[in-house]
Motif scaffolding. Structure first.
Motif, PDB file in Angstrom:
ATOM      1  N   HIS A  50      10.530  -7.031   7.691  1.00  0.00           N
ATOM      2  CA  HIS A  50       9.393  -6.791   7.052  1.00  0.00           C
ATOM      3  C   HIS A  50       8.597  -7.626   6.264  1.00  0.00           C
ATOM      4  N   PHE A  57       1.595  -0.043  -3.731  1.00  0.00           N
ATOM      5  CA  PHE A  57       1.845  -0.895  -3.281  1.00  0.00           C
ATOM      6  C   PHE A  57       2.010  -1.254  -1.924  1.00  0.00           C
ATOM      7  N   GLY A  58       0.746  -1.331  -0.879  1.00  0.00           N
ATOM      8  CA  GLY A  58       0.904  -1.619   0.569  1.00  0.00           C
ATOM      9  C   GLY A  58      -0.086  -0.555   1.232  1.00  0.00           C
ATOM     10  N   VAL A  59      -0.517  -1.033   2.277  1.00  0.00           N
ATOM     11  CA  VAL A  59      -1.566  -0.337   2.949  1.00  0.00           C
ATOM     12  C   VAL A  59      -1.050   1.159   3.493  1.00  0.00           C
ATOM     13  N   GLY A  60       0.047   1.201   3.833  1.00  0.00           N
ATOM     14  CA  GLY A  60       0.761   2.216   4.342  1.00  0.00           C
ATOM     15  C   GLY A  60       1.316   2.996   3.173  1.00  0.00           C
ATOM     16  N   ARG A  64       5.267   0.935  11.357  1.00  0.00           N
ATOM     17  CA  ARG A  64       6.390   1.453  10.407  1.00  0.00           C
ATOM     18  C   ARG A  64       7.750   2.003  11.448  1.00  0.00           C
ATOM     19  N   MET A 115      -2.142  -8.001  -3.129  1.00  0.00           N
ATOM     20  CA  MET A 115      -1.944  -6.459  -3.018  1.00  0.00           C
ATOM     21  C   MET A 115      -1.810  -6.034  -4.406  1.00  0.00           C
ATOM     22  N   LEU A 151      -4.562  -7.466   2.960  1.00  0.00           N
ATOM     23  CA  LEU A 151      -3.444  -7.755   3.775  1.00  0.00           C
ATOM     24  C   LEU A 151      -3.870  -7.909   5.532  1.00  0.00           C
ATOM     25  N   LEU A 200       7.033   0.253  -1.775  1.00  0.00           N
ATOM     26  CA  LEU A 200       7.400   0.684  -0.528  1.00  0.00           C
ATOM     27  C   LEU A 200       8.255   2.353  -0.405  1.00  0.00           C
ATOM     28  N   SER A 228       3.335  -8.697   5.539  1.00  0.00           N
ATOM     29  CA  SER A 228       2.051  -9.099   4.582  1.00  0.00           C
ATOM     30  C   SER A 228       2.663 -10.127   3.415  1.00  0.00           C
ATOM     31  N   ARG A 231       0.510 -11.033  -1.087  1.00  0.00           N
ATOM     32  CA  ARG A 231       1.249 -10.095  -1.921  1.00  0.00           C
ATOM     33  C   ARG A 231       0.526  -9.853  -3.369  1.00  0.00           C
TER      34      ARG A 231
END
Ligand code: 8YV
Length: 322
Positions: free
Chosen positions: A280, A73-76, A233, A292, A99, A53, A283, A289
């Motif tokens: 947070h 690691f993450g879509v954002g 976010r 991901m 996710l 992140l 996901s 996870r």
């Protein structure tokens, strides 16, 4: 496949490191600051980086002259300097798709907790107040018949819309563009959306373009019976304006899964009884996870085998691997 140097800048799931180690030589650093010594000594050998992140700065990208791929690691991926990566010809990948349903479920749960005051009602029971004071008060809001204004109608936004429709909500949206393949009413501005909505759901990505998109004007337009939910976010919401709006009754309540400076949630926000706050967890199921993390591994391994990355972001170039 020959073994290549892969740098993992944590925190990231341990199994990502274990799986990468099966195929490559992996160096782990706790954070970017921690990686400085290694970068000075060995940075020129690294071809791939896996990041969590906290992302990757232009400075670290510049310290890795052989870098070819950053797997986030993450879509954002707002914490990765994609412009610097693009300039250096480095591909950035993220973890979309796997996710979507999990985050949409969390968003629905957070909306229910906030509008129907479920966490406050649970506290009422746990603190013995059901017996001493009687029933928990009636919630002001309901989902059925309410208008949900989605900010950012991408994959996750659409999955939330589907669930909200099943709860009897009407969907409106705002985003960078009107979408031809949806009949949901579009609003040119977030203020217009907030005026039409009972609940505003933020699913927009972070970054400079969306910073403080939800400001005092938007909250005023949402109004004293309105709810704000943020699953996207933290940076998209002006937290100081939100605290003031919650305190002064400008909006009814807010449900937040993301914050500007995680894990530091302002005490002003924690003190608001009409704020539902989650750490947070959008996901955060084991299965999601894991999926991901596997996508991070698969992107790096594919690339280092000379194949195209599986899930590149649109901003960075994908050189022809054929
Ligand atoms: C993760 C997220 O919690 O995918 C994202 O963009 O914010 C979350 O799914 C995060 O990436 C954890 O590092």
């Amino acid at each position: 496949m020959s073994r290549q140097e892969v740098l993992v800048i944590g925190p990231i799931m341990p199994f990502v490191v274990e799986r990468l180690k099966l195929h490559h030589d992996v160096v782990e650093c706790e954070n970017e600051a921690d990686s400085a010594g290694f970068l000075a000594r060995e940075g020129s050998r690294v071809r791939a980086v896996a990041v969590g992140l906290h992302g990757l700065s232009a400075k670290t990208i510049a310290a890795l002259p052989k870098l070819e791929i950053i797997a986030s690691f993450g879509v954002g991926y707002d914490a990765v300097d994609v412009a610097a990566a693009a300039r250096a010809g480095v591909v950035v990948t993220h973890t979309p798709g796997v996710l979507t349903e999990e985050v949409a479920d969390t968003a629905l749960g957070l909306m229910l907790m906030t509008v129907r005051e479920l966490s406050a009602a649970e506290r009422h029971l746990r603190e013995g107040r059901w017996q001493s004071e009687g029933n928990y008060r009636l919630s002001d809001g309901s989902l059925t018949g309410a208008v949900l204004g989605i900010v950012g109608l991408g994959r996750i936004g659409k999955a939330i819309a589907k669930r909200a429709e099943a709860c009897g909500m009407k969907i409106h949206y705002h985003g960078r563009h009107r979408q031809a393949d949806t009949a949901y009413p579009y609003h040119e501005t977030v203020v217009d959306l907030a005026r039409a909505a009972d609940v505003v759901m933020v699913v927009a990505p972070g970054g400079a373009q969306t910073r403080h998109l939800i400001n005092a004007d938007v909250l005023a337009a949402l109004g004293p019976h309105g709810y704000l939910i943020n699953i996207g976010r933290g940076s998209v919401v002006d937290e100081a304006a939100l605290v003031a709006a919650l305190r002064e009754g400008v909006i009814r309540a807010a449900g937040l899964d993301v914050f500007d400076d995680e894990p530091n949630v302002p005490s002003d926000l924690i003190e608001q009884p009409n704020a539902v706050l989650l750490p947070h967890v959008g996901s955060a199921s084991r299965a999601t996870r894991q999926a991901m993390g596997q996508l991070v591994v698969d992107n790096i391994c594919a690339w280092l085998e000379g194949k195209p990355p599986l899930t590149p972001v649109p901003e960075t170039p994908v050189p022809d691997c054929t």
